[in-house]
Write a protein that holds these residues in place. Structure first.
Motif, PDB file in Angstrom:
ATOM      1  N   ILE A   1       0.858  -1.179   0.000  1.00  0.00           N
ATOM      2  CA  ILE A   1       0.000   0.000   0.000  1.00  0.00           C
ATOM      3  C   ILE A   1       0.894   1.229   0.000  1.00  0.00           C
ATOM      4  N   VAL A   2       0.700   2.105  -0.990  1.00  0.00           N
ATOM      5  CA  VAL A   2       1.440   3.366  -1.074  1.00  0.00           C
ATOM      6  C   VAL A   2       0.432   4.502  -0.945  1.00  0.00           C
ATOM      7  N   THR A   3       0.607   5.349   0.061  1.00  0.00           N
ATOM      8  CA  THR A   3      -0.284   6.487   0.230  1.00  0.00           C
ATOM      9  C   THR A   3       0.467   7.785  -0.066  1.00  0.00           C
ATOM     10  N   ALA A   4      -0.285   8.841  -0.284  1.00  0.00           N
ATOM     11  CA  ALA A   4       0.311  10.156  -0.540  1.00  0.00           C
ATOM     12  C   ALA A   4       0.398  10.918   0.770  1.00  0.00           C
ATOM     13  N   ASP A   5       1.591  10.972   1.328  1.00  0.00           N
ATOM     14  CA  ASP A   5       1.838  11.681   2.586  1.00  0.00           C
ATOM     15  C   ASP A   5       2.468  13.018   2.230  1.00  0.00           C
ATOM     16  N   GLY A   6       1.655  13.931   1.754  1.00  0.00           N
ATOM     17  CA  GLY A   6       2.194  15.228   1.361  1.00  0.00           C
ATOM     18  C   GLY A   6       1.220  15.980   0.489  1.00  0.00           C
ATOM     19  N   ALA A   7       0.895  17.207   0.886  1.00  0.00           N
ATOM     20  CA  ALA A   7      -0.031  18.026   0.108  1.00  0.00           C
ATOM     21  C   ALA A   7       0.463  18.279  -1.310  1.00  0.00           C
ATOM     22  N   PRO A   8       1.780  18.480  -1.539  1.00  0.00           N
ATOM     23  CA  PRO A   8       2.223  18.698  -2.921  1.00  0.00           C
ATOM     24  C   PRO A   8       1.898  17.526  -3.841  1.00  0.00           C
ATOM     25  N   LEU A   9       1.973  16.291  -3.338  1.00  0.00           N
ATOM     26  CA  LEU A   9       1.665  15.137  -4.182  1.00  0.00           C
ATOM     27  C   LEU A   9       0.178  15.078  -4.497  1.00  0.00           C
ATOM     28  N   VAL A  10      -0.661  15.384  -3.509  1.00  0.00           N
ATOM     29  CA  VAL A  10      -2.108  15.390  -3.752  1.00  0.00           C
ATOM     30  C   VAL A  10      -2.458  16.486  -4.754  1.00  0.00           C
ATOM     31  N   ALA A  11      -1.859  17.664  -4.576  1.00  0.00           N
ATOM     32  CA  ALA A  11      -2.117  18.764  -5.503  1.00  0.00           C
ATOM     33  C   ALA A  11      -1.648  18.415  -6.914  1.00  0.00           C
ATOM     34  N   PHE A  12      -0.491  17.784  -7.015  1.00  0.00           N
ATOM     35  CA  PHE A  12       0.023  17.393  -8.332  1.00  0.00           C
ATOM     36  C   PHE A  12      -0.896  16.370  -8.981  1.00  0.00           C
ATOM     37  N   SER A  13      -1.417  15.418  -8.189  1.00  0.00           N
ATOM     38  CA  SER A  13      -2.302  14.403  -8.747  1.00  0.00           C
ATOM     39  C   SER A  13      -3.540  15.041  -9.358  1.00  0.00           C
ATOM     40  N   ARG A  14      -4.020  16.101  -8.748  1.00  0.00           N
ATOM     41  CA  ARG A  14      -5.200  16.789  -9.281  1.00  0.00           C
ATOM     42  C   ARG A  14      -4.840  17.596 -10.521  1.00  0.00           C
ATOM     43  N   LEU A  15      -3.634  18.145 -10.521  1.00  0.00           N
ATOM     44  CA  LEU A  15      -3.185  18.918 -11.678  1.00  0.00           C
ATOM     45  C   LEU A  15      -3.160  18.059 -12.935  1.00  0.00           C
ATOM     46  N   VAL A  16      -2.713  16.802 -12.800  1.00  0.00           N
ATOM     47  CA  VAL A  16      -2.596  15.921 -13.968  1.00  0.00           C
ATOM     48  C   VAL A  16      -3.831  15.028 -14.137  1.00  0.00           C
ATOM     49  N   ARG A  17      -4.904  15.341 -13.404  1.00  0.00           N
ATOM     50  CA  ARG A  17      -6.181  14.634 -13.502  1.00  0.00           C
ATOM     51  C   ARG A  17      -6.073  13.154 -13.158  1.00  0.00           C
ATOM     52  N   ARG A  18      -5.237  12.879 -12.155  1.00  0.00           N
ATOM     53  CA  ARG A  18      -5.167  11.541 -11.567  1.00  0.00           C
ATOM     54  C   ARG A  18      -5.352  11.710 -10.063  1.00  0.00           C
ATOM     55  N   ALA A  19      -6.458  12.317  -9.720  1.00  0.00           N
ATOM     56  CA  ALA A  19      -6.677  12.823  -8.372  1.00  0.00           C
ATOM     57  C   ALA A  19      -6.690  11.737  -7.303  1.00  0.00           C
ATOM     58  N   LEU A  20      -5.921  11.985  -6.248  1.00  0.00           N
ATOM     59  CA  LEU A  20      -5.939  11.170  -5.041  1.00  0.00           C
ATOM     60  C   LEU A  20      -6.861  11.861  -4.032  1.00  0.00           C
ATOM     61  N   PRO A  21      -7.601  11.091  -3.241  1.00  0.00           N
ATOM     62  CA  PRO A  21      -8.637  11.704  -2.402  1.00  0.00           C
ATOM     63  C   PRO A  21      -8.120  12.646  -1.332  1.00  0.00           C
ATOM     64  N   GLU A  22      -7.022  12.298  -0.667  1.00  0.00           N
ATOM     65  CA  GLU A  22      -6.509  13.145   0.400  1.00  0.00           C
ATOM     66  C   GLU A  22      -5.156  12.633   0.868  1.00  0.00           C
ATOM     67  N   ARG A  23      -4.492  13.438   1.698  1.00  0.00           N
ATOM     68  CA  ARG A  23      -3.252  12.995   2.338  1.00  0.00           C
ATOM     69  C   ARG A  23      -3.556  11.865   3.303  1.00  0.00           C
ATOM     70  N   VAL A  24      -2.682  10.875   3.311  1.00  0.00           N
ATOM     71  CA  VAL A  24      -2.763   9.807   4.306  1.00  0.00           C
ATOM     72  C   VAL A  24      -1.365   9.673   4.888  1.00  0.00           C
ATOM     73  N   THR A  25      -1.135  10.281   6.030  1.00  0.00           N
ATOM     74  CA  THR A  25       0.199  10.347   6.611  1.00  0.00           C
ATOM     75  C   THR A  25       0.426   9.227   7.616  1.00  0.00           C
ATOM     76  N   GLY A  26       1.690   8.927   7.861  1.00  0.00           N
ATOM     77  CA  GLY A  26       2.019   7.943   8.872  1.00  0.00           C
ATOM     78  C   GLY A  26       1.536   8.372  10.245  1.00  0.00           C
ATOM     79  N   ALA A  27       1.637   9.660  10.551  1.00  0.00           N
ATOM     80  CA  ALA A  27       1.192  10.170  11.845  1.00  0.00           C
ATOM     81  C   ALA A  27      -0.312   9.987  12.019  1.00  0.00           C
ATOM     82  N   ASP A  28      -1.066  10.227  10.950  1.00  0.00           N
ATOM     83  CA  ASP A  28      -2.521  10.071  11.029  1.00  0.00           C
ATOM     84  C   ASP A  28      -2.913   8.601  11.162  1.00  0.00           C
ATOM     85  N   ILE A  29      -2.188   7.724  10.486  1.00  0.00           N
ATOM     86  CA  ILE A  29      -2.457   6.292  10.617  1.00  0.00           C
ATOM     87  C   ILE A  29      -2.232   5.843  12.051  1.00  0.00           C
ATOM     88  N   VAL A  30      -1.110   6.260  12.641  1.00  0.00           N
ATOM     89  CA  VAL A  30      -0.799   5.868  14.015  1.00  0.00           C
ATOM     90  C   VAL A  30      -1.838   6.434  14.984  1.00  0.00           C
TER      91      VAL A  30
END
Length: 286
Positions: A91-120
């Motif tokens: 499982i690879v999640t996007a832990d970073g707002a720049p990656l989520v923003a980039f995914s939306r820019l290229v129309r491969r949108a990820l739903p939200e940040r999923v950080t290690g801190a939030d998982i814990v």
């Protein structure tokens, strides 16, 4: 051998702006995903990610969870062992707002940040509701023990986690490392939170996931420090604005300045190359 365009090889280097063929490093996930930077990012919210981890933990389906941020994208381009560790993650999640923003820019949108801190932070409720055994590995002396107490306080029905604090100079494959694995095997945890920081925690999980075949391993980074209050996370509004990295830089400038301002500047040409690759792939799919 197929080469990922972000991984250095013995071949002559080329401009990062020149599009090249590429492949996704890991096999397509059965989970919904989007391909970015040669990785299959899971298209799951934080809640759905934790639920999936719980399902895998209960069924003793050993898995590796990595939370990718800009620093990790850059590290993959410089460290072949780190890139291989990512290639085997489940499982690879996007832990970073720049990656989520980039995914939306290229129309491969990820739903939200999923950080290690939030998982814990979500683990106590999950472990309490399902009776999952959790192990915490990493942090400075006393941090894992304190974090274990704090997590149980948050969810009293949670089994008391196993806490292991390796030496700061832990070497993979050393006697100390093997002793840690033996402790974990004896405890047989459903979930192992590994907080060594990148790239060591990803390399550790890649090396030892087969030694812990029924455990879900997740890279937690500074999560244990956040749990016990050694480091403060940015306020919610700062996180939602995508500026948590600026908060961390301002509060720990000496340690993070080189990483954020120098090393991670390499993300710019990597992102430029990705824009070209995505555009070409879009044209080919028409």
């Amino acid at each position: 051998m197929t080469l990922d365009p972000y991984i250095p090889s013995s071949l002559p280097t080329v401009s990062p702006l020149i599009p090249q063929a590429r492949t996704v490093e890991r096999a397509p996930s059965p989970l919904p995903y989007e391909t970015l930077f040669g990785l299959a990012f899971c298209k799951l919210s934080l809640e759905a990610t934790v639920e999936e981890m719980g399902r895998r933990a209960e069924s003793r389906q050993g898995s590796v969870v990595v939370t990718c941020n800009v620093d990790h994208v850059v590290l993959r381009a410089r460290n072949l062992d780190f890139a291989r560790a990512y290639s085997d993650a489940d499982i690879v999640t996007a832990d970073g707002a720049p990656l989520v923003a980039f995914s939306r820019l290229v129309r491969r949108a990820l739903p939200e940040r999923v950080t290690g801190a939030d998982i814990v932070a979500s683990l106590p409720a999950l472990a309490a509701s399902r009776g999952l055994r959790v192990a915490l590995v990493g942090g400075a002396p006393g941090v894992a023990d304190a974090a274990a107490i704090r997590l149980v306080e948050e969810a009293p029905g949670m089994p008391v986690p196993l806490a292991i604090a390796p030496s700061m100079g832990l070497q993979l494959g050393s006697d100390e490392d093997l002793a840690i694995v033996e402790q974990l095997q004896a405890y047989d945890p459903h979930v192992v939170v590994v907080c060594f920081g990148a790239p060591k925690q990803e390399l550790w999980m890649h090396r030892h996931h087969q030694d812990l075949p029924g455990s879900v391993l997740v890279g937690g980074g500074a999560a244990l420090d956040f749990v016990v209050g050694l480091q403060r996370r940015a306020p919610g509004w700062v996180q939602k604005a995508g500026c948590e990295w600026t908060w961390r830089l301002a509060h720990d400038f000496r340690r993070l300045a080189r990483r954020y301002l120098v090393q991670d500047a390499s993300f710019v040409p990597i992102a430029a190359r990705e824009l070209v690759l995505v555009a070409r792939e879009s044209r080919q799919s028409v």
